[in-house]
Design a protein around this motif. Sequence first.
Motif, mmCIF file in Angstrom:
data_model
loop_
_atom_site.group_PDB
_atom_site.id
_atom_site.type_symbol
_atom_site.label_atom_id
_atom_site.label_comp_id
_atom_site.label_asym_id
_atom_site.label_seq_id
_atom_site.Cartn_x
_atom_site.Cartn_y
_atom_site.Cartn_z
ATOM 1 N N LYS A 148 0.327 -12.441 -9.878
ATOM 2 C CA LYS A 148 1.427 -12.096 -8.977
ATOM 3 C C LYS A 148 1.339 -10.648 -8.525
ATOM 4 N N PHE A 149 1.893 -10.394 -7.346
ATOM 5 C CA PHE A 149 2.004 -9.048 -6.797
ATOM 6 C C PHE A 149 3.421 -8.878 -6.271
ATOM 7 N N SER A 150 4.012 -7.696 -6.465
ATOM 8 C CA SER A 150 5.275 -7.441 -5.792
ATOM 9 C C SER A 150 4.938 -7.251 -4.316
ATOM 10 N N LYS A 151 5.930 -7.441 -3.441
ATOM 11 C CA LYS A 151 5.690 -7.327 -1.993
ATOM 12 C C LYS A 151 5.087 -5.972 -1.647
ATOM 13 N N ALA A 152 5.705 -4.924 -2.183
ATOM 14 C CA ALA A 152 5.248 -3.564 -1.890
ATOM 15 C C ALA A 152 3.837 -3.328 -2.417
ATOM 16 N N ALA A 153 3.512 -3.923 -3.579
ATOM 17 C CA ALA A 153 2.176 -3.753 -4.160
ATOM 18 C C ALA A 153 1.137 -4.446 -3.286
ATOM 19 N N ALA A 154 1.439 -5.658 -2.794
ATOM 20 C CA ALA A 154 0.512 -6.398 -1.927
ATOM 21 C C ALA A 154 0.270 -5.615 -0.633
ATOM 22 N N VAL B 154 1.196 -4.333 -14.582
ATOM 23 C CA VAL B 154 0.237 -3.259 -14.327
ATOM 24 C C VAL B 154 0.675 -2.564 -13.045
ATOM 25 N N SER B 155 0.749 -1.223 -13.072
ATOM 26 C CA SER B 155 1.206 -0.499 -11.877
ATOM 27 C C SER B 155 0.015 -0.008 -11.062
ATOM 28 N N LEU B 156 0.279 0.282 -9.790
ATOM 29 C CA LEU B 156 -0.766 0.806 -8.905
ATOM 30 C C LEU B 156 -1.278 2.157 -9.417
ATOM 31 N N ILE C 109 -0.593 -11.914 -15.216
ATOM 32 C CA ILE C 109 -0.555 -10.505 -14.816
ATOM 33 C C ILE C 109 0.220 -10.341 -13.517
ATOM 34 N N LYS C 110 1.055 -9.305 -13.466
ATOM 35 C CA LYS C 110 1.767 -8.967 -12.240
ATOM 36 C C LYS C 110 1.501 -7.500 -11.913
ATOM 37 N N VAL C 111 1.154 -7.244 -10.662
ATOM 38 C CA VAL C 111 0.893 -5.874 -10.210
ATOM 39 C C VAL C 111 2.154 -5.344 -9.535
ATOM 40 N N LEU C 112 2.619 -4.180 -9.997
ATOM 41 C CA LEU C 112 3.825 -3.560 -9.465
ATOM 42 C C LEU C 112 3.470 -2.325 -8.646
ATOM 43 N N ALA C 113 4.341 -1.971 -7.700
ATOM 44 C CA ALA C 113 4.041 -0.898 -6.745
ATOM 45 C C ALA C 113 4.496 0.475 -7.214
ATOM 46 N N ASN C 114 4.334 0.798 -8.491
ATOM 47 C CA ASN C 114 4.670 2.148 -8.968
ATOM 48 C C ASN C 114 3.457 3.035 -8.728
ATOM 49 N N GLY C 115 3.617 4.072 -7.959
ATOM 50 C CA GLY C 115 2.504 4.966 -7.665
ATOM 51 C C GLY C 115 1.820 4.579 -6.361
ATOM 52 N N GLU C 116 0.725 5.282 -6.063
ATOM 53 C CA GLU C 116 -0.004 5.041 -4.816
ATOM 54 C C GLU C 116 -1.396 4.526 -5.106
ATOM 55 N N LEU C 117 -1.929 3.741 -4.167
ATOM 56 C CA LEU C 117 -3.291 3.229 -4.291
ATOM 57 C C LEU C 117 -4.083 3.714 -3.083
ATOM 58 N N GLN D 31 -1.609 3.116 -12.510
ATOM 59 C CA GLN D 31 -2.553 2.861 -13.599
ATOM 60 C C GLN D 31 -3.901 2.422 -13.038
ATOM 61 N N LEU D 32 -3.856 1.537 -12.030
ATOM 62 C CA LEU D 32 -5.096 1.046 -11.425
ATOM 63 C C LEU D 32 -5.850 2.193 -10.743
ATOM 64 N N GLU D 33 -5.124 3.051 -10.042
ATOM 65 C CA GLU D 33 -5.728 4.192 -9.350
ATOM 66 C C GLU D 33 -6.439 5.111 -10.350
ATOM 67 N N ALA D 34 -5.813 5.301 -11.522
ATOM 68 C CA ALA D 34 -6.373 6.198 -12.534
ATOM 69 C C ALA D 34 -7.630 5.621 -13.186
ATOM 70 N N LYS D 35 -7.664 4.303 -13.408
ATOM 71 C CA LYS D 35 -8.749 3.698 -14.179
ATOM 72 C C LYS D 35 -9.892 3.128 -13.327
ATOM 73 N N PHE D 36 -9.603 2.700 -12.089
ATOM 74 C CA PHE D 36 -10.620 2.045 -11.266
ATOM 75 C C PHE D 36 -11.022 2.945 -10.096
ATOM 76 N N ASP D 37 -12.315 3.006 -9.839
ATOM 77 C CA ASP D 37 -12.770 3.714 -8.633
ATOM 78 C C ASP D 37 -13.610 2.752 -7.798
ATOM 79 N N GLY D 38 -12.961 1.691 -7.346
ATOM 80 C CA GLY D 38 -13.614 0.665 -6.529
ATOM 81 C C GLY D 38 -14.013 -0.533 -7.372
ATOM 82 N N GLY D 39 -14.486 -1.591 -6.695
ATOM 83 C CA GLY D 39 -14.946 -2.780 -7.395
ATOM 84 C C GLY D 39 -13.860 -3.828 -7.549
ATOM 85 N N GLU D 40 -14.115 -4.743 -8.507
ATOM 86 C CA GLU D 40 -13.202 -5.869 -8.714
ATOM 87 C C GLU D 40 -12.234 -5.587 -9.850
ATOM 88 N N VAL D 41 -11.018 -6.079 -9.670
ATOM 89 C CA VAL D 41 -10.017 -6.007 -10.733
ATOM 90 C C VAL D 41 -9.792 -7.423 -11.238
#
Length: 150
Positions: free
Chosen positions: A131-137, A78-80, A112-120, A82-92
């Motif tokens: 898991k999180f990539s370093k950049a995503a964390a 899951v990329s950042l 699930i692994k979160v990747l740092a594609n895009g901005e959050l 995608q998360l930015e587009a679908k979530f507007d706060g709260g828990e993931v």
Amino acid sequence: MTLNNLKSPKGAHKNIKRIGRGQGSGQGTQAGKGHKGQKARAGGGVRTGFEGGNMPLYMRLPKKGFSNAPFKTEYAEVSLAQLEAKFDGGEVTREALIEKGLLSGINKRRPIKVLANGELKTALTFVNIDKFSKAAAEAVEKAGGKISND
């Protein structure tokens, strides 16, 4: 046209070669098998890879190495963006990701692994994400979010 006058088009049906049915057929006597020998016998022939008593190639070649492919862990990514587009706060959580349509099919069961594609830009709380990539964390922390594994 009815069932009793149906015919195949010309050239659609070719008679099979009937071997071993007498000299007049042109395929009598040895029936295309030559003279004697292992391949002329009923049930004759050698198995695949047989080299007449030589050590077969598949046995001469070295068997080396190990592949971890059957045991590797496949992650649902899951990329950042995608998360930015679908979530507007709260828990993931896994359930939230499935509900928002980010995980489907076999990915619902995979870790699930979160990747740092895009901005959050939204502060999100990640619960039980594997898991999180370093950049995503770093991006999550920078946006004011939290990563918890309860």
